[in-house]
Write an enzyme that holds these catalytic residues in place. Structure first.
Site, PDB file in Angstrom:
ATOM      1  N   ASP A   7      -2.277  -9.703   4.159  1.00 20.23           N
ATOM      2  CA  ASP A   7      -1.031 -10.354   3.742  1.00 20.23           C
ATOM      3  C   ASP A   7      -0.038 -10.401   4.903  1.00 20.23           C
ATOM      4  O   ASP A   7      -0.264  -9.807   5.949  1.00 20.23           O
ATOM      5  CB  ASP A   7      -0.429  -9.642   2.518  1.00 20.23           C
ATOM      6  CG  ASP A   7      -0.247  -8.134   2.723  1.00 20.23           C
ATOM      7  OD1 ASP A   7      -0.367  -7.658   3.860  1.00 20.23           O
ATOM      8  OD2 ASP A   7       0.001  -7.436   1.722  1.00 20.23           O
ATOM      9  N   ASN A  58       4.857  -1.694  -8.015  1.00 22.46           N
ATOM     10  CA  ASN A  58       4.707  -2.566  -9.188  1.00 22.46           C
ATOM     11  C   ASN A  58       3.235  -2.884  -9.463  1.00 22.46           C
ATOM     12  O   ASN A  58       2.932  -3.768 -10.243  1.00 22.46           O
ATOM     13  CB  ASN A  58       5.487  -3.874  -8.979  1.00 22.46           C
ATOM     14  CG  ASN A  58       5.011  -4.628  -7.749  1.00 22.46           C
ATOM     15  OD1 ASN A  58       4.086  -4.203  -7.065  1.00 22.46           O
ATOM     16  ND2 ASN A  58       5.643  -5.752  -7.466  1.00 22.46           N
ATOM     17  N   HIS A 105       1.036  -4.062  -7.199  1.00 23.60           N
ATOM     18  CA  HIS A 105       0.431  -5.166  -6.429  1.00 23.60           C
ATOM     19  C   HIS A 105      -0.616  -4.644  -5.449  1.00 23.60           C
ATOM     20  O   HIS A 105      -0.588  -3.484  -5.038  1.00 23.60           O
ATOM     21  CB  HIS A 105       1.494  -6.025  -5.725  1.00 23.60           C
ATOM     22  CG  HIS A 105       2.164  -5.426  -4.528  1.00 23.60           C
ATOM     23  ND1 HIS A 105       3.368  -5.898  -4.044  1.00 23.60           N
ATOM     24  CD2 HIS A 105       1.816  -4.409  -3.710  1.00 23.60           C
ATOM     25  CE1 HIS A 105       3.701  -5.203  -2.976  1.00 23.60           C
ATOM     26  NE2 HIS A 105       2.791  -4.288  -2.749  1.00 23.60           N
ATOM     27  N   GLU A 140       1.180 -10.167  -6.791  1.00 23.95           N
ATOM     28  CA  GLU A 140       2.247  -9.577  -7.598  1.00 23.95           C
ATOM     29  C   GLU A 140       1.922  -9.670  -9.098  1.00 23.95           C
ATOM     30  O   GLU A 140       1.045 -10.450  -9.494  1.00 23.95           O
ATOM     31  CB  GLU A 140       3.546 -10.338  -7.320  1.00 23.95           C
ATOM     32  CG  GLU A 140       4.018 -10.284  -5.862  1.00 23.95           C
ATOM     33  CD  GLU A 140       4.700  -8.971  -5.478  1.00 23.95           C
ATOM     34  OE1 GLU A 140       4.235  -7.886  -5.901  1.00 23.95           O
ATOM     35  OE2 GLU A 140       5.695  -9.025  -4.737  1.00 23.95           O
TER      36      GLU A 140
HETATM   37  C1  GLP Z   1       3.176  -3.599   0.739  1.00 24.99           C
HETATM   38  C2  GLP Z   1       2.014  -4.493   1.222  1.00 24.99           C
HETATM   39  C3  GLP Z   1       0.687  -3.952   0.782  1.00 24.99           C
HETATM   40  C4  GLP Z   1       0.728  -2.451   0.848  1.00 24.99           C
HETATM   41  C5  GLP Z   1       1.605  -1.952  -0.288  1.00 24.99           C
HETATM   42  C6  GLP Z   1       1.855  -0.462  -0.301  1.00 24.99           C
HETATM   43  O1  GLP Z   1       4.259  -4.345   0.331  1.00 24.99           O
HETATM   44  N1  GLP Z   1       2.107  -5.862   0.869  1.00 24.99           N
HETATM   45  O2  GLP Z   1      -0.351  -4.513   1.553  1.00 24.99           O
HETATM   46  O3  GLP Z   1      -0.563  -1.917   0.732  1.00 24.99           O
HETATM   47  O4  GLP Z   1       2.808  -2.688  -0.336  1.00 24.99           O
HETATM   48  O5  GLP Z   1       2.650  -0.076   0.790  1.00 24.99           O
HETATM   49  P1  GLP Z   1       2.859   1.457   1.217  1.00 24.99           P
HETATM   50  O6  GLP Z   1       1.540   1.936   1.720  1.00 24.99           O
HETATM   51  O7  GLP Z   1       3.881   1.418   2.339  1.00 24.99           O
HETATM   52  O8  GLP Z   1       3.313   2.196   0.026  1.00 24.99           O
END
Ligand code: GLP
Length: 247
Positions: free
Chosen positions: A67, A136, A138, A143
């Site tokens: 992403d 959330n 995702h 989302e």
């Molecule tokens: C982000 C990214 C994801 C990531 C997730 C968790 O917004 N889009 O690819 O895996 O949310 O992030 P974190 O590991 O910082 O909690």
């Protein structure tokens, strides 16, 4: 889905790195798709350390984006480009020809999505995918409410993603849209590791792993993936009903 619960973040990271190393050793032309974010940082550091020590040849390995934030340039430390360059591509000296990332700065984002779909098809899909989970639920930027048969697409970010996402940026940044591989492409990955650590993820992990499979909580679809490993630390796993899965 196989769940493994590790005592702490260090063990979670080491064991994730071990799985990553196994893939690149077993399949020197593997296609990897690796999430950005705070969760996998320890795993990537250990992966790079081991890969260098073992002098693993990466010349045939291919990388694709999971992403990217729309409108955030690769020079911005909060971008996924920057993260992947800094933590993986630079230390492993990966050649640009082996890397295919979303251009979140493009004026033609639909074109970016179609080209990613084509590229991924040419590569034969993802061999090994590492995803984190958003607060959330995702995965990538899929989302809540996302269609499970989606391929790469542009998405209006969920309010929680916009707020949580600020932690990656040095100053307050307008985050409206993202671009992401779709659930269909993630579900086609041969192996998936879903990583989560820390008390903040306890509740969402319980719902994602033990709740109903629903697009209201996109990560729940991984329950139906034929080869998905959920790697958790003890804090993230604290509310799982079945706690017999300690590693
Ligand atoms: C982000 C990214 C994801 C990531 C997730 C968790 O917004 N889009 O690819 O895996 O949310 O992030 P974190 O590991 O910082 O909690």
């Amino acid at each position: 889905m196989i769940t493994r619960i590790y005592e702490d973040y260090r063990r979670l990271s080491t064991n994730t790195a071990r799985e990553m190393l196994r893939v690149v050793l077993e399949k020197p032309e593997a296609v990897l798709c690796l999430a950005t974010g705070a969760t996998p940082l320890g795993a990537y550091a250990e992966f790079v350390r081991q890969a260098k020590m073992q002098r693993i040849d990466f010349s045939g390995i291919r990388f694709v984006s999971l992403d990217e934030w729309v409108g955030i340039p690769p020079s911005n430390p909060g971008s996924c480009h920057y993260f992947l360059n800094r933590h993986l591509f630079q230390p492993l000296q990966i050649a640009p020809a082996q890397i295919y990332l979303f251009d979140g700065m493009s004026a033609d984002l639909q074109g970016v999505c179609s080209r990613m779909d084509e590229h991924l098809e040419q590569l034969g899909g993802i061999d090994f995918l590492v995803v984190g989970i958003g607060l959330n639920g995702h995965i990538g930027f899929n989302e809540p409410g996302v269609a499970f048969d989606n391929k790469a697409h542009v998405v209006d970010l969920h309010p929680i993603t916009k707020t949580t996402g600020q932690k990656y940026f040095q100053s307050e940044t307008l985050l409206n849209q993202g671009i992401t591989l779709g659930i269909r492409q993630l579900m086609d990955a041969k192996t998936v590791i879903l990583m989560a650590n820390g008390a903040k993820k306890t509740n969402i992990i319980q719902q994602a792993l033990e709740g109903t499979v629903s697009n209201a909580l996109p990560a729940s679809i991984l329950q139906s993936h034929p080869n998905c490993l959920a790697f958790l630390d003890a804090e993230a796993a604290a509310q799982l009903q079945d706690s017999s899965r300690r590693a």
